[in-house]
Design a protein around this motif. Structure first.
Motif: not given
Length: 216
Positions: A91-101, A114-120, A122-125, A127-132
């Motif tokens: 989830l952290a990797r997805i959140a950082i990549q999509r935020w940056r890009d 989120g995708p099946h990889l994170v068992e659906f 929510p992205i950022g759910s 971790h407060s900082w990645y979620g923000l």
């Protein structure tokens, strides 16, 4: 709490809740926050500095063994709930990549599944900082980061003289620790008493009493 009976009821109840829910962040907070605040609030005590100097000298001798112990502890900590650790990392990797890009300044504005990889989840759910960063961008990130840092610094100073500020310092340290494993926004209904205590520590009479005592 001034009544010892109710104070011990609260302490025992808190320990029981942490142990029963098997919260890893709760275990870390229970073991480290109170000792940390005890030493932080006594930084103006020369005895503490002398004791700390001796302790650091002794720790440096066993530094290698302590590092190995820390390594083992961290590994076991992650393996305690390996599935959860894997999902959080993804989830952290997805959140950082999509935020940056996609939306670095203002974020995406909404939580996305989120995708099946994170068992659906929510992205950022988890971790407060990645979620923000994902939902509110760098603006939302600093909207929480700056008040937290200012609160920590002020309570750090006031804790040298004020019991209310020491309690508030415990609360903000626990919130900071949990912000790296949970989304604080959806847990506000649980930790609102901590915000009340922090607010009490910022009252004018408490702040004035703390700094007047320090100046004397």
């Amino acid at each position: 709490e001034k009544e010892k009976f109710w104070r011990w009821c609260g302490i025992i109840g808190s320990i029981a809740m942490v142990l029963m829910c098997q919260s890893r962040a709760g275990l870390v907070a229970m073991l480290f926050v109170s000792p940390a605040v005890y030493f932080i609030s006594r930084l103006n005590n020369p005895v503490l500095w002398m004791t700390g100097g001796v302790g650091m000298a002794a720790a440096s001798i066993a530094f290698t063994n302590l590092m190995e112990l820390a390594d083992i502890t961290i590994t076991e900590f992650k393996q305690a709930r390996a599935g959860s650790s894997r999902v959080r990392a993804a989830l952290a990797r997805i959140a950082i990549q999509r935020w940056r890009d996609e939306a670095p300044v203002w974020g995406h504005g909404v939580v996305e599944r989120g995708p099946h990889l994170v068992e659906f989840m929510p992205i950022g759910s988890h971790h407060s900082w990645y979620g923000l960063l994902f939902v509110k961008g760098i603006v939302g990130f600093f909207a929480l980061f700056i008040p937290m840092v200012v609160t920590l610094i002020v309570l750090f100073i006031q804790a040298q003289r004020c019991a209310t500020s020491r309690a508030g310092l415990c609360c903000i340290l626990i919130l900071i620790m949990f912000s790296f494993g949970e989304n604080l926004e959806i847990l506000a209904y649980l930790f609102w008493p901590a915000l009340v205590i922090i607010g009490a520590a910022f009252r004018n009479d408490i702040v004035g009493k703390s700094f007047n005592a320090k100046n004397v």
